[in-house]
Design a protein around this motif. Structure first.
Motif, short mmCIF file in Angstrom:
data_model
loop_
_atom_site.label_atom_id
_atom_site.label_comp_id
_atom_site.label_asym_id
_atom_site.label_seq_id
_atom_site.Cartn_x
_atom_site.Cartn_y
_atom_site.Cartn_z
N ILE A 167 -7.00 -11.95 -4.25
CA ILE A 167 -7.96 -11.38 -5.24
C ILE A 167 -8.48 -10.10 -4.66
O ILE A 167 -8.67 -9.12 -5.19
CB ILE A 167 -8.99 -12.26 -5.47
CG1 ILE A 167 -8.62 -13.64 -6.18
CG2 ILE A 167 -10.12 -11.72 -6.19
CD1 ILE A 167 -9.65 -14.72 -6.45
N GLU A 168 -9.07 -10.25 -3.16
CA GLU A 168 -9.30 -8.73 -2.75
C GLU A 168 -8.41 -7.74 -2.57
O GLU A 168 -8.64 -6.99 -2.78
CB GLU A 168 -9.86 -9.38 -1.22
CG GLU A 168 -10.50 -8.23 -0.45
CD GLU A 168 -11.74 -7.84 -1.01
OE1 GLU A 168 -12.31 -6.69 -0.73
OE2 GLU A 168 -12.54 -8.80 -1.92
N SER A 170 -5.76 -7.58 -4.84
CA SER A 170 -5.93 -6.91 -6.00
C SER A 170 -7.04 -5.90 -6.07
O SER A 170 -6.71 -4.74 -6.57
CB SER A 170 -5.79 -8.06 -6.90
OG SER A 170 -4.90 -8.86 -6.81
N ARG A 171 -8.20 -6.25 -6.08
CA ARG A 171 -9.16 -5.53 -5.97
C ARG A 171 -9.10 -4.29 -5.31
O ARG A 171 -9.32 -2.90 -5.75
CB ARG A 171 -10.50 -6.06 -5.62
CG ARG A 171 -11.90 -5.10 -5.89
CD ARG A 171 -13.16 -6.07 -5.27
NE ARG A 171 -13.19 -6.16 -3.70
CZ ARG A 171 -13.37 -5.06 -2.96
NH1 ARG A 171 -13.79 -3.89 -3.61
NH2 ARG A 171 -13.46 -5.39 -1.78
N LEU A 172 -8.58 -4.33 -3.94
CA LEU A 172 -8.59 -3.00 -2.99
C LEU A 172 -7.22 -2.10 -3.61
O LEU A 172 -7.18 -0.90 -3.38
CB LEU A 172 -8.09 -3.50 -1.58
CG LEU A 172 -9.24 -3.95 -0.92
CD1 LEU A 172 -8.85 -4.60 0.53
CD2 LEU A 172 -10.35 -3.04 -0.58
N VAL A 174 -6.59 -1.98 -6.66
CA VAL A 174 -7.19 -1.03 -7.77
C VAL A 174 -7.91 0.04 -7.21
O VAL A 174 -7.84 1.22 -7.72
CB VAL A 174 -8.09 -2.09 -8.50
CG1 VAL A 174 -8.76 -1.13 -9.76
CG2 VAL A 174 -7.16 -2.88 -9.25
N GLU A 175 -8.96 -0.07 -6.32
CA GLU A 175 -9.53 0.96 -5.38
C GLU A 175 -8.64 2.02 -5.17
O GLU A 175 -8.73 3.17 -5.01
CB GLU A 175 -10.53 0.41 -4.60
CG GLU A 175 -11.64 -0.56 -5.16
CD GLU A 175 -12.51 -1.07 -3.98
OE1 GLU A 175 -12.15 -0.68 -2.77
OE2 GLU A 175 -13.50 -1.87 -4.38
#
Length: 249
Positions: A167-168, A170-172, A174-175
């Motif tokens: 999940i992290e 995926s977030r990173l 996106v960032e």
């Protein structure tokens, strides 16, 4: 017979001999009729006898053919029996040979059985040793299963952490994509600034060149006859002399 009864029961015709009982010609006729009757009876008996003989002959011929067929069958059966006898004698000889071979094999098998008994005893000892080892391995396996259960729990926790990391990530990601867009926008801005910088430098260089030429003109005007041919923006004065400008300076 009826004729005789008719003559014997009725009246005698005229002109007959009463002492004899009938006329002469009737007696002759009766004798001839009796002869014919005897011949006819003999002919019938001979015909019946001939038919009986023909039937007997036909029956005998059929019996002869039947006997011939039976004889052929008997000959074939006899031949087959002879062949069967020869085959049986051959098989008997082979059976005797097989029996002798069987006795030899039996002796060999007895030797092998003795050897196998020794092998079985050794195998039982090995099996006993293996059984003891299996018990030890069972204990070791139980211990390893406990460790595997512990590792499975740890693996479950690691799986949870891994899911969180996914999940992290995926977030990173996106960032990162957003930052890459910002960097691309910044690169465009930097290119614009570089263009503006080059334009500014070019303008400043032109302004400096114009000021330098104006200063030389003023120097010539104040000092007539001075040689300023060697003076330009690439020279400077060192110890009262005009020398080329070093890039290190």
């Amino acid at each position: 017979m009826h004729l005789m009864r008719g003559f014997s029961g009725g009246s005698m015709p005229e002109g007959s001999d009463r002492k004899e009982g009938m006329p002469f010609y009737l007696g002759s006729f009766l004798a001839v009729a009796l002869e014919w009757r005897a011949q006819a009876r003999n002919a019938v008996l001979q015909t019946q006898t001939l038919q009986a003989l023909e039937t007997r002959v036909s029956t005998l011929e059929k019996e002869k053919k039947t006997l011939e067929c039976q004889n052929k069958a008997y000959q074939i059966t006899l031949k087959l029996a002879q062949e069967a006898k020869e085959e049986a004698e051959k098989q008997l000889e082979e059976a005797v040979e097989l029996q002798a071979d069987f006795y030899a094999r039996e002796v060999t098998l007895q030797v092998q059985v003795t050897s196998l008994q020794d092998i079985v005893e050794a195998y039982e000892e090995v099996q006993k040793d293996l059984k003891d080892r299996c018990c030890g391995q069972a204990d070791e396996l139980e211990r390893m299963e406990g460790e595997m259960a512990t590792q499975a729990k740890a693996l479950g926790l690691l799986q949870v952490d891994y899911d969180k990391l996914q999940i992290e990530v995926s977030r990173l990601r996106v960032e990162k994509e957003a930052l890459e867009k910002q960097v691309a926008s910044g690169d465009a801005t930097i290119e614009e600034l570089e263009k503006d910088k080059k334009t500014l430098i070019h303008d400043m260089a032109g302004t400096f060149e114009e000021g330098f030429k104006e200063a030389l003109a003023q120097a010539v005007c104040e000092n007539p006859g001075i040689d300023v041919s060697n003076c330009d923006s690439t020279h400077h004065i060192v110890d009262g002399k005009v020398v080329p400008l070093k890039l290190d300076d």
